[in-house]
Design a protein around this motif. Sequence first.
Motif, PDB file in Angstrom:
ATOM      1  N   PHE A  66       0.753  -1.261  -0.016  1.00 46.19           N
ATOM      2  CA  PHE A  66       0.032   0.108  -0.386  1.00 46.19           C
ATOM      3  C   PHE A  66       0.551   1.593  -0.301  1.00 46.19           C
ATOM      4  CE2 PHE A  66      -2.759   3.679   1.714  1.00 46.19           C
ATOM      5  CZ  PHE A  66      -3.880   3.020   1.227  1.00 46.19           C
TER       6      PHE A  66
ATOM      7  N   TYR B  42      -3.708  10.009   1.059  1.00 49.52           N
ATOM      8  CA  TYR B  42      -4.788  10.368   0.083  1.00 49.52           C
ATOM      9  C   TYR B  42      -5.941  11.852   0.058  1.00 49.52           C
ATOM     10  CZ  TYR B  42      -3.404   5.743  -2.460  1.00 49.52           C
ATOM     11  OH  TYR B  42      -2.514   4.753  -3.265  1.00 49.52           O
TER      12      TYR B  42
ATOM     13  N   ALA C 245     -13.478   6.652  -5.796  1.00 48.39           N
ATOM     14  CA  ALA C 245     -11.781   5.715  -5.925  1.00 48.39           C
ATOM     15  C   ALA C 245     -11.007   6.607  -5.557  1.00 48.39           C
ATOM     16  CB  ALA C 245     -12.107   5.466  -7.801  1.00 48.39           C
ATOM     17  N   ASN C 246      -9.555   6.318  -5.573  1.00 44.05           N
ATOM     18  CA  ASN C 246      -7.957   6.455  -4.534  1.00 44.05           C
ATOM     19  C   ASN C 246      -8.536   7.808  -3.461  1.00 44.05           C
ATOM     20  OD1 ASN C 246      -6.718   5.316  -6.627  1.00 44.05           O
ATOM     21  ND2 ASN C 246      -7.757   7.070  -8.469  1.00 44.05           N
ATOM     22  N   ILE C 247      -9.478   7.883  -2.759  1.00 42.49           N
ATOM     23  CA  ILE C 247     -10.059   8.459  -1.515  1.00 42.49           C
ATOM     24  C   ILE C 247     -10.568   7.359  -0.504  1.00 42.49           C
ATOM     25  CG2 ILE C 247     -11.614  10.023  -0.633  1.00 42.49           C
ATOM     26  CD1 ILE C 247     -12.740  10.228  -3.149  1.00 42.49           C
TER      27      ILE C 247
ATOM     28  N   LYS D  89     -15.672  -0.424   0.532  1.00 41.58           N
ATOM     29  CA  LYS D  89     -14.320  -1.147  -0.380  1.00 41.58           C
ATOM     30  C   LYS D  89     -14.845  -0.361  -1.691  1.00 41.58           C
ATOM     31  CE  LYS D  89     -11.208  -2.119  -2.036  1.00 41.58           C
ATOM     32  NZ  LYS D  89     -10.239  -1.301  -1.921  1.00 41.58           N
TER      33      LYS D  89
ATOM     34  N   GLY E  73     -15.156   1.285  -4.052  1.00 43.01           N
ATOM     35  CA  GLY E  73     -13.676   1.640  -5.153  1.00 43.01           C
ATOM     36  C   GLY E  73     -12.750   2.644  -4.945  1.00 43.01           C
ATOM     37  N   ALA E  74     -13.239   2.525  -3.362  1.00 39.51           N
ATOM     38  CA  ALA E  74     -12.379   3.666  -1.858  1.00 39.51           C
ATOM     39  C   ALA E  74     -10.653   2.907  -1.533  1.00 39.51           C
ATOM     40  CB  ALA E  74     -13.075   3.252  -0.621  1.00 39.51           C
ATOM     41  N   ALA E  75      -9.853   3.630  -2.010  1.00 37.27           N
ATOM     42  CA  ALA E  75      -8.207   3.111  -1.702  1.00 37.27           C
ATOM     43  C   ALA E  75      -8.405   2.074  -0.876  1.00 37.27           C
ATOM     44  CB  ALA E  75      -7.264   4.551  -1.628  1.00 37.27           C
TER      45      ALA E  75
ATOM     46  N   THR F 242      -6.702  14.719   4.017  1.00 35.29           N
ATOM     47  CA  THR F 242      -5.928  14.219   3.295  1.00 35.29           C
ATOM     48  C   THR F 242      -5.638  12.676   4.792  1.00 35.29           C
ATOM     49  OG1 THR F 242      -3.725  15.145   3.465  1.00 35.29           O
ATOM     50  CG2 THR F 242      -4.762  15.739   1.226  1.00 35.29           C
TER      51      THR F 242
ATOM     52  N   ARG G 194      -2.599   9.743   6.031  1.00 34.43           N
ATOM     53  CA  ARG G 194      -1.777   8.341   4.673  1.00 34.43           C
ATOM     54  C   ARG G 194      -1.827   6.925   5.361  1.00 34.43           C
ATOM     55  NH1 ARG G 194       2.789  10.662   6.654  1.00 34.43           N
ATOM     56  NH2 ARG G 194       3.612   9.809   7.731  1.00 34.43           N
TER      57      ARG G 194
END
Length: 682
Positions: free
Chosen positions: A336, A341, A357-359, A377, A380-382, A427, A429
């Motif tokens: 990961f 993000y 997506a990508n969140i 999930k 499309g969540a990261a 954001t 991490r």
Amino acid sequence: MDLSAKPLPFPDHRSWFSTTLTSVITDKKPRIIYAYTDSVHGFSAVLTNSELQRLKDKPGYVSFTKDLPVKLHTTFSPQFIGLNSASGTWPVSNYGAGTVIGIIDTGIWSDSPSFHDDGVGSVPSKWKGACQFNSSSLCNKKLIGARVFNQGLFANNPDLRGTKIGQYSSPHDTIGHGTHVAAIAAGNHVKNASYFSYAQGTASGVAPYAHIAIYKAAWEEGIYASDVIAAIDQAIRDGVDVISLSLGLSSEDDDDSDGLGLENDPIAVASFAAIQKGVFVVASGGNDGPYYWSLINGAPWIMTVGAGTIGRQFQGTLTLGNGVSFNFPSLFPGDFPSVQYPVTYIESCKAGNKTLANIIVVCYENVNIGSKLQEAKSTGAAAVVLVTNKLLTEQDTVEYQFPVAFISSEHREAIKSYTLSNINNATARLEFRKTVIGTKPAPEVDVYSSRVKPVAGTTARPLLSGFNLLTGTSMAAPHVAGVAALIKQVHPKWSPSAIKSAIMTTALTLDNPLAVGAGHVSTNSVLNPGLIYDTSPQDFINFLCHNAKQSRKLINIITRSNLSYACKNPSPYLNYPSIIAYFTSDQNGPKIFQRTLTNVGETKRRSYNVSVRGLNGLNVVVEPKRLMFSEKNEKLSYTVRLESPRALQENVVYGLVSWFDEDDAKSEVRCSVVATSLVQES
């Protein structure tokens, strides 16, 4: 069966058993599943109730036991129990060289790097075992034996016969449990081991130069006592020094017996036969705590082991854009990116049809955790951050095959406030694969489950690792099996009870012995405990004979003889390294216990003084208060008198009776003492 009743014309016990069986079965050809030799004097067979009744009338019949189901119950843990390569128990015992540990379990994966034989000595001349892999080359100087026991499985599941028969004839481990416990007990050194970067280091078993013999008696389709007893029987004959059992009877399936006392526990009976032959038996205590009376494998001649923490945690870290960070338990194995993000907060994980997506999605939920995580999930969540009240362990996180951070609800407001006040630019991490050593409290007893599942995986692909991380009493037992092998290497003539005493009296005492037993195993003094409580097999019988009404069947079974012969010297005392006194309504008088210590120290002349700690509210008198030994192996006795002047203030009162060496104040021989008003029915 009572072998003394075997008529002379029969050349061996098996032929007698077979003829006896033929005489009670009329409508089919009788078949003995196993004829036991050393563990139990008897056999297993499929019988109807009427056939069993006829068998009871035959000469030599003693008792029967239903074939009950059985349940299955490290780079850092050897260090945690005091082992290191520079000094102490490991180098003194040559890492267990020359000893043989028999593992009765789900088999073994022989290709595991833990079972290479670099540095391992040659196979002991006493060894009589066999390697039942298709190729004997799969055994070596480390893995010296591998056998299969499946007849009880087939007898209980006749439909399995003839189907995929090959998979039931190999000692290969298709579950992983047996491989895991074997590696813990005696796995060789493996450098650069890890579980997807967690727990990195050199993996090693507790006795890395000991030999391993595996007895596959546990199967995915079921585990049965008949197979386990056959495995113990064979292990004794093969010449093992230690037997390790990470399994035990499943009492909820015992619906038509009169309870699982020792007389109805064939594993306890077979283990007694093992200690009679000088084989040390270690068994896991089960995972049914924290309640009293939940112990499995509690026979006093077995080294019963519970699970405890070792001060190591596997974690991830969530760092918000404002620099505030939170640790969380995790064994997520995938890659990961450790980058910032965008993060959004969704109440109760109700994402609906949103695309994220990508969140990183943050949500709060306590009930439907699995379904809510899948819902989040599916956007499309990261990754998902689940804030919850539910206490989760690292093992709980394995079932989620995508990046999830489980954060305690005490941090809910801080995380929610940050995300909602920075809706457009919040954001976060996420970092995984962190191993933290030295977490507290440790050691302490804990309630674990040794459930076995696939090693790991992600939503994208399954992941394979040469090592696994599992907890439970299944994994605790082989640690002690390895310690026993180290002691046996240094003291080959010590009895199983002497080895058990050395482990118990040098353990780190922690808390209530009804929960933690003698304490947490420590290897610093096990090779030189100073004094030991030695107990012979006959001593156990004499103690059982004192309570012959309750133990009549058990005495008959384990002695293979009648009470009048076995019980010539009944005794109310058992020379055991712990004491329990019952102060119930009908047992209020003083309790007197006698114990005998044997001097096994390097110096012949030693003097020890007694110290009593704890046991608040009790009058405790120990006589004499000083033991003066003048010879090695000399035995001296003492008595402990416990008296409660009034009803116990607590259900359980505990403490220690310890003997301290006058010339070495650090040398302490501990005996845990419990006084209780509990009765078994509670």
